[in-house]
Design an enzyme around this catalytic site. Structure first.
Site, PDB file in Angstrom:
ATOM      1  N   LYS A  28      -2.729 -49.539  -7.268  1.00 36.81           N
ATOM      2  CA  LYS A  28      -1.555 -50.320  -6.900  1.00 36.81           C
ATOM      3  C   LYS A  28      -1.197 -50.199  -5.420  1.00 36.81           C
ATOM      4  CE  LYS A  28       2.002 -52.889  -7.360  1.00 36.81           C
ATOM      5  NZ  LYS A  28       1.790 -53.340  -5.979  1.00 36.81           N
ATOM      6  N   HIS A  73      -7.245 -52.054  -4.321  1.00 33.63           N
ATOM      7  CA  HIS A  73      -8.309 -52.227  -5.312  1.00 33.63           C
ATOM      8  C   HIS A  73      -9.445 -53.074  -4.732  1.00 33.63           C
ATOM      9  CE1 HIS A  73     -10.367 -52.587  -9.013  1.00 33.63           C
ATOM     10  NE2 HIS A  73      -9.714 -53.570  -9.575  1.00 33.63           N
ATOM     11  N   ILE A  93      -5.964 -56.603  -3.679  1.00 29.26           N
ATOM     12  CA  ILE A  93      -7.371 -56.498  -3.303  1.00 29.26           C
ATOM     13  C   ILE A  93      -7.454 -55.939  -1.877  1.00 29.26           C
ATOM     14  CG2 ILE A  93      -8.006 -58.432  -4.777  1.00 29.26           C
ATOM     15  CD1 ILE A  93      -8.366 -59.955  -1.960  1.00 29.26           C
ATOM     16  N   CYS A 126     -15.201 -54.223 -12.007  1.00 24.55           N
ATOM     17  CA  CYS A 126     -14.328 -53.272 -11.303  1.00 24.55           C
ATOM     18  C   CYS A 126     -14.729 -51.829 -11.585  1.00 24.55           C
ATOM     19  CB  CYS A 126     -12.869 -53.473 -11.697  1.00 24.55           C
ATOM     20  SG  CYS A 126     -12.460 -55.150 -12.137  1.00 24.55           S
ATOM     21  N   SER A 145      -2.328 -54.784  -8.702  1.00 27.82           N
ATOM     22  CA  SER A 145      -2.873 -54.080  -7.546  1.00 27.82           C
ATOM     23  C   SER A 145      -3.388 -55.096  -6.533  1.00 27.82           C
ATOM     24  CB  SER A 145      -4.006 -53.158  -7.997  1.00 27.82           C
ATOM     25  OG  SER A 145      -4.978 -53.902  -8.708  1.00 27.82           O
TER      26      SER A 145
END
Lengths: 133, 385
Positions: free
Chosen positions: B329, B333, B209, B83, B207
């Protein structure tokens, strides 16, 4: 098929075989050949007792591929009595409520099956509440 | 090492882009950044991406994307730190341009996550953790954060509802960002009633995707000083630090050592301390990560991250606004793209182009992108010149 990938970890998965650092005596699991405490070479095998306590735990409701059949299942960080911490599933929980600090012991169980019904069965360590005090 | 400026930025809205391939998402962000910078070409392209090899069955993005945007022949490569891949692309571009070996570069973060089933995506995300010692036991990425969060609540006495302000703040800010995945505010009641994913983490702690791409053009500061009609943003600090891949290998799983180290180095390079930071684009992949990041970066004492949130200090009017355009969030993400969204948003704030989410008078911004559960952390201090 990942047979060698799992086969070469059998000593760890079935018997919690780690290492002890000959320089600083740190107990190491999983084995890593360089001591994380002192940086010295550490290749001396050491068998862990399999006893420890729950440092933290969670119940998994959204599983990755290959783990769906056991939903929900419990995963914990277990602090082994010799020092290191490991990640593993908890099993044989029955109705007793889990709590941080609960004593647990290692037991060998099926972790997952790889692929369809003809796929590889992967066994390894899980932890259950301590049976014999 | 010469000074480096961010001359242009571009992004696509985070969402489910079923009509676009990965290369098109990256291209859209790149073309927007080039237009914003008012240049036609760069010498190098650095791509931040984590999962294209798994989810799109496509590796080798450097050559693919540079050819797609018409730059066939230039230096190009992918950089990866789960990430944290996005900010790593900016870091790589900055090092290349700062060294003088490359005169201009593009950093793009891109991820395509919604073509595959949730279980495939979850399994791919789990590769950010240790395959042999964590993921094999069926622990998901959310699960690892849940293990940290439960112990944190136990050690410091916080209740689950004490983490609500992180989620509420991110969604309030995301509601002001047209590029955010979710653009509606949430209430405390919604937070408390959200379904559990891996206790104590519920859906509103985590969060979402998404598909996304964000890009920045990086050039030598001296080349563009005084030429731009807008406030020029420079990279004043940039640092990468690492920790053990597995959470269980850390002496203190409740402290983000790599976040602390990379922030400290970046502050030192910029000649500032946390008190001087006007806003913080934080890696709020989970509310517990927001709390730990605030502590590691010097905004809260150990174990006191939630207090800062409960006292309102993280809002746009507070002492340290975080996730000012929605954060992970609410903006979303898209894993390998996230770090570049943080950078693009920080530049928007520093230029005064953040619209209704603008932090008045913002001059210094911190961005921090976390790979895995804290194993790679990339911090950047961005400042107006």
């Amino acid at each position: 098929m990942d047979i060698p990938r799992h086969w070469r970890l059998n000593k760890q998965r079935y018997a919690l075989t780690g290492e002890v650092c000959p320089h600083c005596q740190a107990k190491i699991f999983p084995p890593r050949d360089v001591c994380p405490e002192c940086g010295g070479e550490a290749k001396t095998e050491f068998g862990f007792s399999g006893k420890g306590e729950i440092y933290s735990y969670t119940n998994i409701y959204n599983a990755p591929e290959g783990y769906e059949e056991n939903i929900p299942y419990t995963v914990a960080l277990v602090k082994l009595e010799e020092g290191p911490m490991i990640t593993a599933q908890l099993t044989d929980l029955g109705d007793q409520p889990l709590e941080i600090g609960m004593p647990v012991e290692m037991i060998t169980r099926k972790i997952r099956s790889d692929g369809d019904e003809r796929g590889l069965l992967i066994y390894g360590y899980k932890f259950r509440p301590l049976v014999s005090a | 090492m010469q000074g480096v400026a961010i001359l242009g930025i571009g992004q696509v809205p985070v969402g489910e882009h079923w009509d676009k391939r990965l290369v098109e998402l990256a291209g859209d962000a790149i073309f927007a950044a080039l237009e914003d910078a008012q240049i036609k070409r760069v010498e190098a392209l650095y791509v931040g991406n984590m999962m294209a090899g798994q989810l799109d069955k496509q590796s080798h993005l450097g050559a693919l994307i540079s050819d797609w945007v018409g730059f066939r022949g230039i230096e190009a490569m992918t950089v990866e730190a789960a990430c944290g891949s996005g900010a790593l692309a900016l870091r790589t571009a900055m090092v290349a341009v700062g060294s003088g070996l490359v005169s201009s570069a593009l950093a793009v973060g891109v991820e395509k996550m919604t073509d595959t089933s949730p279980r495939e995506t979850t399994a791919a995300l789990a590769t950010a953790a240790s395959a042999d010692w964590e993921s094999i036991h069926g622990v998901t990425f959310v699960g690892l954060n849940a293990l940290i969060m439960r112990r944190y609540m136990y050690e410091y006495g916080w209740k689950h509802e004490d983490f609500a302000p992180f989620s509420i703040n991110s969604h309030a800010n995301g509601a002001l960002n047209p590029n955010a995945r979710f653009q509606s505010p949430i209430t405390k009641e919604i937070y408390l009633k959200a379904p559990m994913i891996a206790d104590p983490i519920n859906l509103m702690d985590a969060s979402p995707i998404g598909d996304g791409a964000a890009a920045a053009v990086v050039v030598p500061l001296d080349l563009v000083k005084g030429m731009n009609h807008r406030p020029l943003v420079k990279i004043a600090g940039s640092a990468v630090a690492t920790d053990s891949l597995a959470v269980h290998d850390r002496h203190d799983p409740l402290w983000l050592t790599a976040a602390e180290k990379s922030a400290r180095v970046a502050y030192n390079q910029a000649g500032i301390g946390p008190d001087e930071v006007d806003f913080f684009e934080i890696h709020d992949a989970f509310s517990i990560m927001a709390a730990l990041s605030l502590e590691a970066c010097g905004f809260a004492e150990r174990g006191q991250g939630p207090r800062l949130a409960l006292e309102g200090e993280i809002t746009r009017e507070g002492s340290i606004p975080i996730a000012t355009l929605g954060g992970l969030k609410a903006r979303g993400h898209p894993v390998g793209a996230t770090g570049m969204y943080q950078v693009v948003e920080a530049v928007q704030q520093l230029r005064g182009e953040a619209g209704p989410a603008q932090i008045e008078g913002a001059k210094i911004g911190l961005t921090q992108n976390i790979g895995g559960s804290g194993a790679t952390v990339i911090s950047h201090v961005l400042m107006t010149e």
